[in-house]
Design an enzyme around this catalytic site. Structure first.
Site, mmCIF file in Angstrom:
data_model
loop_
_atom_site.group_PDB
_atom_site.id
_atom_site.type_symbol
_atom_site.label_atom_id
_atom_site.label_comp_id
_atom_site.label_asym_id
_atom_site.label_seq_id
_atom_site.Cartn_x
_atom_site.Cartn_y
_atom_site.Cartn_z
ATOM 1 N N HIS A 159 0.822 -1.221 0.000
ATOM 2 C CA HIS A 159 0.000 0.000 0.000
ATOM 3 C C HIS A 159 0.856 1.271 0.000
ATOM 4 C CE1 HIS A 159 -3.640 -2.277 0.393
ATOM 5 N NE2 HIS A 159 -3.316 -2.763 1.576
ATOM 6 N N ASP A 195 -2.389 -10.502 -2.750
ATOM 7 C CA ASP A 195 -3.001 -10.099 -1.478
ATOM 8 C C ASP A 195 -4.482 -9.768 -1.710
ATOM 9 O OD1 ASP A 195 -1.950 -8.750 1.402
ATOM 10 O OD2 ASP A 195 -3.753 -7.782 0.583
ATOM 11 N N HIS A 197 -6.096 -7.265 -0.728
ATOM 12 C CA HIS A 197 -6.305 -5.829 -0.943
ATOM 13 C C HIS A 197 -5.533 -5.338 -2.158
ATOM 14 C CE1 HIS A 197 -6.790 -6.651 3.429
ATOM 15 N NE2 HIS A 197 -7.865 -5.901 3.269
ATOM 16 N N ASP A 284 -4.282 -13.120 2.963
ATOM 17 C CA ASP A 284 -5.556 -12.695 3.558
ATOM 18 C C ASP A 284 -6.747 -13.016 2.643
ATOM 19 O OD1 ASP A 284 -4.520 -10.786 1.829
ATOM 20 O OD2 ASP A 284 -4.615 -9.127 3.264
HETATM 21 C C1 OKP Z 1 -2.996 -4.424 4.491
HETATM 22 B B1 OKP Z 1 -2.604 -5.532 3.536
HETATM 23 C C2 OKP Z 1 -11.116 -3.479 7.646
HETATM 24 C C3 OKP Z 1 -10.147 -2.341 7.763
HETATM 25 C C4 OKP Z 1 -9.014 -2.471 6.798
HETATM 26 C C5 OKP Z 1 -6.675 -1.818 6.520
HETATM 27 C C6 OKP Z 1 -6.268 -3.119 5.944
HETATM 28 C C7 OKP Z 1 -4.858 -3.073 5.436
HETATM 29 C C8 OKP Z 1 -4.456 -4.354 4.781
HETATM 30 N N1 OKP Z 1 -12.227 -3.324 8.546
HETATM 31 N N2 OKP Z 1 -7.860 -1.840 7.331
HETATM 32 O O1 OKP Z 1 -3.080 -5.343 2.228
HETATM 33 O O2 OKP Z 1 -2.953 -6.848 3.959
HETATM 34 ZN ZN ZN Z 2 -4.146 -7.349 2.405
#
Ligand code: OKP
Ligand code: ZN
Length: 343
Positions: A159, A195, A197, A284
């Site tokens: 990120h 990932d 995200h 994840d």
């Molecule tokens: C970082 B990586 C969910 C809140 C999400 C940020 C997540 C960051 C993920 N309720 N907060 O991409 O695993």
């Molecule tokens: Zn993630």
């Protein structure tokens, strides 16, 4: 395959993050790396090695120099005001504002971040820096001839953009690795981000460049973090047009859906003439992940590794997310075992 790892990841352990409107203990915690390391050792994946020293210059090849200097010196500015809590930003420049970097640390925190999801503690920078050296060490092993290497990085990086942190990420380890391959003489590199995200930071860093092909499979930004990027029509810009591919998938996607996106991403990767692959390895996507909504099972990661290996390219795996701590080691290492069986 070799695993690179530094105990210094422990120096980054923030207290709290915002989740559903509440301050809760951080999900991105040291036990994540401990579990992955334990699994690497349990299955005898290969030697576990400490990082070599590459310094800060390779980080500044993908990040703004002033941003890296900010990260390195932020705690000193904070502590000089007598503050002892973890650092968190509280204001950001909105649309139509000409963003100038303020002098004050509170202003700087917002200027160099896109959310409140990247707290800095007194010792975070040491952990972040060590993680980047872990990533560079894995890159060096592959550049020297290893078929693949595993960078057990913590905190994650995908990120983090050219000049901002967010979403538990500070230095974009995968981008640093990709750039190191190019600086070592390669002409094209793929970053494959699996990932849950969207890898918005990696996309930001390479968006206008044709030398790094970025492929990301992730939860649809209409409902999933990081909320504003990851749409399929983000294809790159200028010379980079066509070198950015996003695969947003619906919440609830399982392996049958997810693997089709991977198949397409690998087809694009195979056709671009890349000389190496950097995998942003977040697990994840696992069904029981506490903050994510795909439905992959532990065995699916074996298949994922096999499919990536079939590309036949030198590969660096860089650890990103994964918050089901009990299973993070099994899932991450299954990917590596699947790769090795096929390689
Ligand atoms: C970082 B990586 C969910 C809140 C999400 C940020 C997540 C960051 C993920 N309720 N907060 O991409 O695993
Ligand atoms: Zn993630």
């Amino acid at each position: 395959m070799k695993t690179f790892y530094s105990e210094d990841h422990r120096l980054h352990h923030a207290n709290a993050e915002l989740n559903d409107g509440q301050l809760v203990p951080v999900f991105e915690k040291p036990s994540r790396a401990d579990m992955v390391l334990a699994r690497v050792e349990a299955v005898n994946l290969g030697p576990v090695l400490p990082p070599e020293a590459f310094g800060i210059a390779p980080l500044k090849r993908v990040h703004a120099g002033e941003y890296i200097d900010f990260l390195a010196g932020a705690w000193a500015e904070w502590a000089a005001l007598g503050r002892t809590n973890d650092m968190l930003p509280l204001a950001w420049p909105p649309r139509r504002v000409q963003a100038r970097c303020p002098k004050d640390i509170d202003g700087k925190l917002g200027y160099y971040s896109f959310d409140a999801g990247a707290p800095l503690t007194a010792t975070s920078w040491q952990a972040i820096y060590a993680g980047s050296q872990v990533a560079l060490s894995a890159q060096a092993a592959v550049a020297a001839g290893d078929r693949a290497a595993f960078a057990l990085c913590r905190p994650p990086g995908h990120h983090a953009g050219i000049d901002y942190m967010g979403g538990y990420c500070y230095v974009n380890n995968a981008a640093v690795v990709a750039q190191a391959f190019l600086d070592g003489g390669m002409r094209k590199v793929v970053v494959l981000d699996v990932d849950y995200h969207h890898g918005n930071g990696t996309q930001d860093i390479f968006y206008q460049r044709p030398d790094v092909l970025f492929l990301s499979i992730h939860g649809d930004p209409q409902t999933e973090y990081p909320c504003y990027t990851g749409y399929a029509d983000e294809r790159g810009e200028g010379a980079g047009l066509g070198y950015n591919h996003n695969y947003p998938l619906p919440v609830g996607s399982d392996w049958s859906v997810w693997s089709q996106a991977l198949q397409d991403a690998l087809r694009v990767a195979a056709g671009c003439g890349a000389e190496a692959v950097v995998v942003s390895l977040g697990v994840d996507t696992f069904a029981d992940d506490p903050i994510s909504q795909f439905k992959l099972r532990s065995d699916d990661y074996l298949r994922m590794g096999e499919m990536i290996a079939a590309l036949g390219l030198p590969t660096v795996f860089v650890m990103e997310g994964g918050y089901a701590v009990e299973e993070i080691g099994i899932n991450a290492v299954n990917t590596l075992l699947g790769f090795e069986q096929q390689a």
